[in-house]
Each structure stands twice: as C-alpha cells, then as structure tokens.
Design a protein around this motif. Structure first.
Motif, PDB file in Angstrom:
ATOM      1  N   LYS A   3      -9.474   0.846  -2.622  1.00  0.00           N
ATOM      2  CA  LYS A   3      -8.485  -0.235  -2.665  1.00  0.00           C
ATOM      3  C   LYS A   3      -8.952  -1.503  -1.969  1.00  0.00           C
TER       4      LYS A   3
ATOM      5  N   TYR B 156      -9.115   5.946  -4.847  1.00  0.00           N
ATOM      6  CA  TYR B 156      -9.500   4.616  -5.341  1.00  0.00           C
ATOM      7  C   TYR B 156      -9.870   3.705  -4.168  1.00  0.00           C
TER       8      TYR B 156
ATOM      9  N   LEU C 199       0.828  -1.199   0.000  1.00  0.00           N
ATOM     10  CA  LEU C 199       0.000   0.000   0.000  1.00  0.00           C
ATOM     11  C   LEU C 199       0.866   1.253   0.000  1.00  0.00           C
TER      12      LEU C 199
ATOM     13  N   ILE D  65      -1.237  -1.923  -5.838  1.00  0.00           N
ATOM     14  CA  ILE D  65      -2.611  -1.852  -5.345  1.00  0.00           C
ATOM     15  C   ILE D  65      -3.274  -3.217  -5.419  1.00  0.00           C
TER      16      ILE D  65
ATOM     17  N   TYR E 273      -4.476  -5.574  -2.290  1.00  0.00           N
ATOM     18  CA  TYR E 273      -5.841  -6.084  -2.204  1.00  0.00           C
ATOM     19  C   TYR E 273      -5.856  -7.592  -1.976  1.00  0.00           C
TER      20      TYR E 273
END
Length: 265
Positions: A87, A85, A14, A129, A133
C-alpha cells in the motif's frame, strides 16, 4: 511530530480498506467470478483491481471480464495478494489509470453492494487504498525529513557528548598540569628561599673572612714583635732580676744610671 499527526489522517482510509477486505471470502469471490455478464459497475470495479494489481505499474489494456476472472484466478491466492498489497508503493501510472474509475459516480460501494457483496468490498478497498496512499505520499517526505532530522540530531548529540567527554579529559589533564605547575612552583620557591639563606650565610662568611683578613696583618705584626721580643727575653729577664736584686737600695738617680747607662746598651 507534524508527520505523525498527518499520518493519523490516513489511518481511517487504511482501516476502511482493511474492513473492506474483511467482507471478502472465498464464497462471495467465487460467486463474483460466476457472473456470466456482470453489470457495468462491477466491470469498473474489476478493471480498477486489475490496474492496482498490475506488476510494476504496467497498466493492462485488456480489462474485460475474462481478463478480470484471470486476475482473480485462484480465489485464495487472490485474496492473499490483496491482504499483502504494498500500500505504500503504488506506481504513478496505476494511479492515473485508476483515477478515471474512482471519479465515476457509479463507483460506489453502497450501490454495488445490491448486486455483489464481493464487488462492493473490492470497490471500497480500491477507493480507500488509493486515498490512503495519497495521504501517505504527502506525509512520507515529512516523515523521512523528520527521521533525517532525528538522525542528524542523534549524530549531533553523539558528537556533542564526545566533545564534552574530550573536554572533560582535557580539563582533567589541564588540572593535572596546574597541580604539577603549582607543586613545581612551590618547590622552586622553597629552593629560592634555601638559595637566599645560603647567599645570606655566604655573605656573612665573606664578611667574617674579610674581617679576619684585616686582623691578619695586625696579628702578623704582633707575632713579629713577639719574635723580636723573644730574642731579648733572656736579657730582659736578667736585667729585671738584677734590678730587683741589686738596685733597690739605691736612689732613683743611681738606679737610672745603672739601668740605662751601664746595663742596657
């Protein structure tokens, strides 16, 4: 907690994604859009961005350069959409579609940096990203389970505390009842002692009355005798005075003769 430790593993990815966004600005994004015919590596980067930015996981079929420039549209708005966004919620369809680009050897931020700084930043952002996730997806069920367990523990503790409070109230009520019972028992014992003393006194009185009842008959007979004697009292007094006055000079024979044969019938 285990979920927190696992989540720490996702933080480097991240952070790397955030650092990649820090390399982007209006100038280098505008420069990227100015390419007339970008290299294939840049097209792969913009295609991956189109996939990840697709609304509700609707993977676009048109991933050409013209479509990519439309996605980037207003550079400031595009950059803001990357910064905000979501995420933690990447659709599964987007993950599957972008995976073919992430596995491509040419999808390398360092190599792409020689061509475009903006494309390199977008490439690094896409890689990190998605990596974040995937770790998040592994950790999130554990985190939710931990939260649920924590909530259940909290509810259990609340129930336990409520039960403890209720138990304390019941114990206090029980103690009050015990105190009342003890006071009543003491009062009962005192009443019993008083009753026993009264019974003892009554028994003594009954014995006294019984004793007096047996004397009543004797006293009644004595009274009757006194009543009978009272009738003869005047005569007895008369005989006694006469005896004392007149018989004292005579011998015993004459005294008995006068008393028993002459005076007394």
């Amino acid at each position: 907690a285990e979920s927190d430790r696992d989540l720490q593993k996702a933080l480097p990815a991240l952070k790397a994604a955030e650092e990649a966004l820090n390399t982007l600005n209006r100038n280098n994004l505008t420069e990227l859009k100015s390419f007339a015919t970008p290299p294939a590596a840049i097209l792969k980067v913009t295609a991956s961005i189109q996939i990840l930015m697709a609304q509700q996981g609707r993977v676009p079929r048109d991933r050409t350069w013209n479509a990519a420039k439309k996605t980037m549209g207003d550079v400031g708005q595009f950059l803001n959409s990357l910064l905000t966004y979501d995420k933690n919620h990447i659709p599964e369809s987007s993950l599957k579609a972008v995976d073919e680009y992430l596995r491509d050897p040419d999808f390398n931020p360092d190599a792409i940096r020689r061509v475009s700084m903006a494309a390199s930043g977008l490439c690094a952002w896409a890689i990190n990203i998605v990596q974040y996730y995937r770790v998040y997806c592994e950790v999130e069920p554990k985190r939710l389970a931990a939260e649920q367990a924590t909530e259940e523990l909290r509810q259990t503790e609340e129930q336990f505390n409520a039960t403890q409070a209720k138990l304390a109230r019941l114990q206090a009520a029980l103690q009050a009842l015990k105190d009342q019972y003890e006071a009543a028992q003491n009062e009962k014992d005192e009443c019993q002692r008083a009753a026993d003393q009264t019974t003892y006194t009554i028994n003594l009185a009954n014995r006294l009355v019984g004793g007096l009842a047996s004397e009543k008959e004797r006293w009644t007979n004595t009274i009757q005798q006194f009543q009978i004697l009272g009738k003869f009292l005047p005569g007895n007094v008369l005989i006694t005075t006469a005896y004392l006055s007149y018989v004292g000079y005579f011998t015993k024979y004459y005294r008995e003769e006068l008393l028993y044969r002459r005076w007394m019938p």
